[in-house]
Write an enzyme that holds these catalytic residues in place. Sequence first.
Site, PDB file in Angstrom:
ATOM      1  CB  ALA A  64      -0.779   0.021   1.332  1.00  0.00           C
ATOM      2  N   GLY A 109       0.410  -4.611   0.959  1.00  0.00           N
ATOM      3  CA  GLY A 109      -0.380  -5.283  -0.111  1.00  0.00           C
ATOM      4  C   GLY A 109      -0.202  -5.692  -1.335  1.00  0.00           C
ATOM      5  CD  GLU A 112      -2.468  -7.231   2.604  1.00  0.00           C
ATOM      6  OE1 GLU A 112      -2.003  -5.992   2.232  1.00  0.00           O
ATOM      7  OE2 GLU A 112      -2.677  -7.961   3.856  1.00  0.00           O
ATOM      8  CD  GLU A 132       1.522  -4.955   6.199  1.00  0.00           C
ATOM      9  OE1 GLU A 132       2.815  -6.608   5.826  1.00  0.00           O
ATOM     10  OE2 GLU A 132       0.626  -5.466   4.493  1.00  0.00           O
TER      11      GLU A 132
END
Length: 258
Positions: A64, A109, A112, A132
């Site tokens: 992200a 992300g 993911e 993260e």
Amino acid sequence: MALIETHIENRVATITFNRPEALNALSREVIAAFREAIRTLRQDRNVSVVVLTGAGEKAFIAGADIKGMAELTPIQAAAFAAEGQDALFELERMPQVSIAAVNGFALGGGCEFAMACDLIYAADVAKFGQPEVNLGIPAGFGGTQRLTRLVGPMKAREMLLLGKPITAEKAEAIGLCAAVFPKDQLMAQVRAIAGELVEKGPEALAKTKALIREGMDLDLGRAIALERESFAVCFSSPNQKEGMAAFLEKRKPNWERT
Ligand code: DAK
């Protein structure tokens, strides 16, 4: 230049995350453009397989967008997480088979997004990770759940708690990717695999992918019942007749695409 580029050839759509200067980090705009792309593709009867990959030499998706996340309030963070999570549910629920062609970093992300695909193939130089915790947050786009379901709780904890990336070779060993190819061969190999998928019965592929995903969240009895139902429903499809007739007549099936 578009943040998401879609190219369709031979029934295979390739979606390229196109922000190489930020290692294809997922901003809100990227996620919105991605959702738009998959909503269009899911209705496209000329597309059987969807491949995700990253632009540039270094990354699939490096996570992200940290710059975009840094100043979020809790309410904005919840909205951002929901946008990413919903995008991945939409990706998982596409009738087409999805493949992540992980050409470099797949972090946070990025890992993911890859895990929401049906198949993951990686370049030998790729790195997978859920870093993260280094930023003071837990994974937010389903990583704690999909990684655990894919590789089991022990390896998932190791990646999620230590936040250290792993090599493509290790990812293959723990079941996080299906195979590893030399970087310069990744896309050709993925296209060849996509080409094989295109030859399969369309309803059979859609039902098989849905059964695997949905079955993982059910107890065995219910999951098997779901399989029985899907199996029976396929017998109302012209493609079941065609697939079996083609075998008996020693020819290639000519699938109906609706
Ligand atoms: N976001 C924004 N920019 C990024 C980025 C990212 N994730 N990753 C790289 N970049 C940018 C760098 O800032 C740099 O930009 P400039 O300085 O040139 O302007 C450019 O991409 C090139 O990166 P580097 O110079 O760092 O390249 P290196 O080869 O030296 O290093 C690296 C590559 C991948 C090791 C490094 O860039 C890196 O560590 N990147 C961050 C990886 C990371 O931590 N990813 C996880 C992000 S967090 C949630 C919702 C979502 C999430 C969590 C919660 N909720 C709302 C609850 C998801 C979180 C994440 O994904």
